[in-house]
Design a protein around this motif. Sequence first.
Motif, PDB file in Angstrom:
ATOM      1  N   HIS A 277      69.787  -3.147  79.302  1.00 21.10           N
ATOM      2  CA  HIS A 277      70.692  -4.213  79.724  1.00 21.10           C
ATOM      3  C   HIS A 277      69.914  -5.515  79.910  1.00 21.10           C
ATOM      4  O   HIS A 277      68.763  -5.511  80.353  1.00 21.10           O
ATOM      5  CB  HIS A 277      71.463  -3.834  80.991  1.00 21.10           C
ATOM      6  CG  HIS A 277      70.701  -3.932  82.285  1.00 21.10           C
ATOM      7  ND1 HIS A 277      70.675  -5.057  83.075  1.00 21.10           N
ATOM      8  CD2 HIS A 277      69.938  -3.013  82.934  1.00 21.10           C
ATOM      9  CE1 HIS A 277      69.959  -4.831  84.162  1.00 21.10           C
ATOM     10  NE2 HIS A 277      69.487  -3.602  84.107  1.00 21.10           N
ATOM     11  N   ASP A 302      63.854  -6.473  86.040  1.00 23.72           N
ATOM     12  CA  ASP A 302      65.211  -5.893  85.938  1.00 23.72           C
ATOM     13  C   ASP A 302      66.159  -6.862  85.249  1.00 23.72           C
ATOM     14  O   ASP A 302      66.899  -7.611  85.907  1.00 23.72           O
ATOM     15  CB  ASP A 302      65.702  -5.555  87.362  1.00 23.72           C
ATOM     16  CG  ASP A 302      67.009  -4.762  87.320  1.00 23.72           C
ATOM     17  OD1 ASP A 302      67.637  -4.618  88.368  1.00 23.72           O
ATOM     18  OD2 ASP A 302      67.422  -4.350  86.214  1.00 23.72           O
ATOM     19  N   ASN A 303      66.338  -6.891  84.068  1.00 25.72           N
ATOM     20  CA  ASN A 303      65.730  -6.001  83.089  1.00 25.72           C
ATOM     21  C   ASN A 303      65.296  -6.757  81.840  1.00 25.72           C
ATOM     22  O   ASN A 303      65.493  -6.323  80.715  1.00 25.72           O
ATOM     23  CB  ASN A 303      66.708  -4.884  82.731  1.00 25.72           C
ATOM     24  CG  ASN A 303      66.026  -3.843  81.854  1.00 25.72           C
ATOM     25  OD1 ASN A 303      64.840  -3.576  81.979  1.00 25.72           O
ATOM     26  ND2 ASN A 303      66.813  -3.288  80.933  1.00 25.72           N
ATOM     27  N   GLU A 335      75.619  -4.489  83.445  1.00 30.52           N
ATOM     28  CA  GLU A 335      75.066  -3.275  84.080  1.00 30.52           C
ATOM     29  C   GLU A 335      75.033  -3.419  85.592  1.00 30.52           C
ATOM     30  O   GLU A 335      75.380  -2.489  86.328  1.00 30.52           O
ATOM     31  CB  GLU A 335      73.649  -3.002  83.548  1.00 30.52           C
ATOM     32  CG  GLU A 335      73.054  -1.662  83.968  1.00 30.52           C
ATOM     33  CD  GLU A 335      72.292  -1.718  85.276  1.00 30.52           C
ATOM     34  OE1 GLU A 335      71.886  -0.635  85.754  1.00 30.52           O
ATOM     35  OE2 GLU A 335      72.135  -2.814  85.868  1.00 30.52           O
ATOM     36  N   GLU A 336      74.687  -4.587  86.063  1.00 34.12           N
ATOM     37  CA  GLU A 336      74.532  -4.777  87.509  1.00 34.12           C
ATOM     38  C   GLU A 336      75.862  -4.662  88.254  1.00 34.12           C
ATOM     39  O   GLU A 336      75.888  -4.432  89.463  1.00 34.12           O
ATOM     40  CB  GLU A 336      73.903  -6.145  87.800  1.00 34.12           C
ATOM     41  CG  GLU A 336      72.523  -6.353  87.190  1.00 34.12           C
ATOM     42  CD  GLU A 336      71.441  -5.503  87.847  1.00 34.12           C
ATOM     43  OE1 GLU A 336      70.291  -5.567  87.375  1.00 34.12           O
ATOM     44  OE2 GLU A 336      71.751  -4.733  88.788  1.00 34.12           O
ATOM     45  N   ASP A 363      64.922   0.511  81.438  1.00 35.32           N
ATOM     46  CA  ASP A 363      65.349  -0.344  82.544  1.00 35.32           C
ATOM     47  C   ASP A 363      64.242  -0.398  83.587  1.00 35.32           C
ATOM     48  O   ASP A 363      63.945   0.600  84.224  1.00 35.32           O
ATOM     49  CB  ASP A 363      66.653   0.193  83.165  1.00 35.32           C
ATOM     50  CG  ASP A 363      67.314  -0.820  84.091  1.00 35.32           C
ATOM     51  OD1 ASP A 363      68.448  -0.579  84.513  1.00 35.32           O
ATOM     52  OD2 ASP A 363      66.647  -1.826  84.421  1.00 35.32           O
TER      53      ASP A 363
END
Length: 585
Positions: A277, A302-303, A335-336, A363
């Motif tokens: 991501h 991240d990331n 994704e978060e 990740d």
Amino acid sequence: MYDSKYRAGVVATLAVFAAIPVCAQPRCPDPATVAIGLSGPIQDVRYLADDALQGREVGSPGARCAAEYVASRLESMGLQPAGDNGTYFQVFPVRRGAELGPRNSLAISSESYASGKDWTPLGFSASVRVEAGLVDAGYGLSRPGTDDGAAHAEVSGKLMVVEWGDPDAVHGGGLRGDPHFKATVAAGRGAAGLIVLLPEGMSLPSAEEEIRNALDIPVLAVSASAAPAVRAAARAGRTASVVTDVRPTMAEARNVVALLPAGDPTQAGRPIIVGAHFDHLGLGGEGSLDPDAREVHNGADDNASGTAGLIDIARRLSAGGRLAHPVLFLGFTGEEKGLWGSAHYVSEPTLDISRAVAMLNLDMVGRMVHDAVTVFGTGTAEQWESLATDANAGLSRPLTLSFSPDGYGPSDHASFTAAGIPVLHFFTNTHADYHRPSDDWDRIDGDGIARIGELAAGIVRRLGGDERTAAASLTPIRTVRPAAPTATSPSSSSSSGYGPYFGTIPDMTPRDFGLRITGVREGSPAEKAGLRAGDVIVEFDGREVSDIYAYTYALRDKKPGDEVRVVVERDGVRITMTAVLAVRN
Ligand SMILES: [Zn+2]
């Protein structure tokens, strides 16, 4: 997080976007001027983690620039576009917040209250017209051992009036103090709506960044100055008429999709997937471990690191001879927020992945210490450990690998494990800068990313095969049952604190109603009660489960040792089961 209103919004928003001319979008920074003098993975990290990308929150201009950057890198290596309509992108809408319409009104016994001054609807409020009696319900929370009688008042069909917060929580906040929690509980108790009275010093909340979907009831916040009058009206059982008008604001999100075609046409339908991501937390807020800091969360580890790793793997594989199997490279957004991009791709793939060989996810691979890398997911296929060990032995500088069988960790590989695809997830461990503005590029080990890229590329080559080498076979292990609950995002049912434990593994894929599970944890109350992969939880302890939130709140409202009735839908039939909740450890 996902329900039908969302789906309805899909068509509407795409039409809206078509109307926004590209030139209205802010310009993306020029890579040549950002990553001067850098090469290899650190060059990509430097660009993606630049302040100008504003922390790459899903749906933001920074995330769009990140997607374009990743696509241009993959294009420059000769990978083919495999997104929508021959592009490198899969476009889908996401909720970015809400705005208030013109029709909001509140009147109690012919006394009108000004919207935006005396009160406001919350961003996850339904947009409805309600006329109902008010009832004083204290804090609206069950507080065993206190005489908070009001909390047990009869609220069905009534507008519940409650005090802000949770008096039993630190600083009065916490999950149970969240109006969203109280509103979900109120809806479960059949209330017509919820009115939260704010304390002195608290301003009316803004709906602007509210990404949670609308509930089925109106939810209002009343200012401290108007609260005494509303509280008195509730205690007198007066009637109120409420009109709420809240409109979700949507944004365009993009996954990046690129393909290294098969060298053997007979294997074209069996891709090997490499994913990472590229989104992050933007200026902070939800998900940040420094929630008060309104600063760029650069997300270098991240990331940006995993994304740089993905680009590194593409470079290595596109430079070598064609593999027999195609390799599908996926850059995920969202994704978060809860695996939005990967869940969307799995449910609406632009390329058939039903016979995919495997998915490799990177990740947080940028802060390697002592050559140590954890490889999760080895329990999703029989040969994973030997394949990874063999590939590692072939490296110029072998790494120190530790394996974990769990295919359901808090990153995008979980979306593919849920679809029965064997996964590997690469991780160099968390650190003090995780989810903070200080997760910056100059703390990243670019050479470490390259070594993990070399390892992953070696594994893909072994799985991909070519004219000279047969592809290694991989025997998937279906419904992996990981040993211990993983550290989580709010969207799954496992977090520390000795709270109640049930042990389901939630499916993140969008659906209209209920919470589908992709499995149960070994030895958990859910397993003992008879729940299994594919079940859709529709009721938990007498409360409707419309989505992950309703489920989380219903569970969190119980205690270890409580006996609960759970209703699931299985193959169209409703089944009721009883479970005794355990302690989360
Ligand atoms: Zn991440």
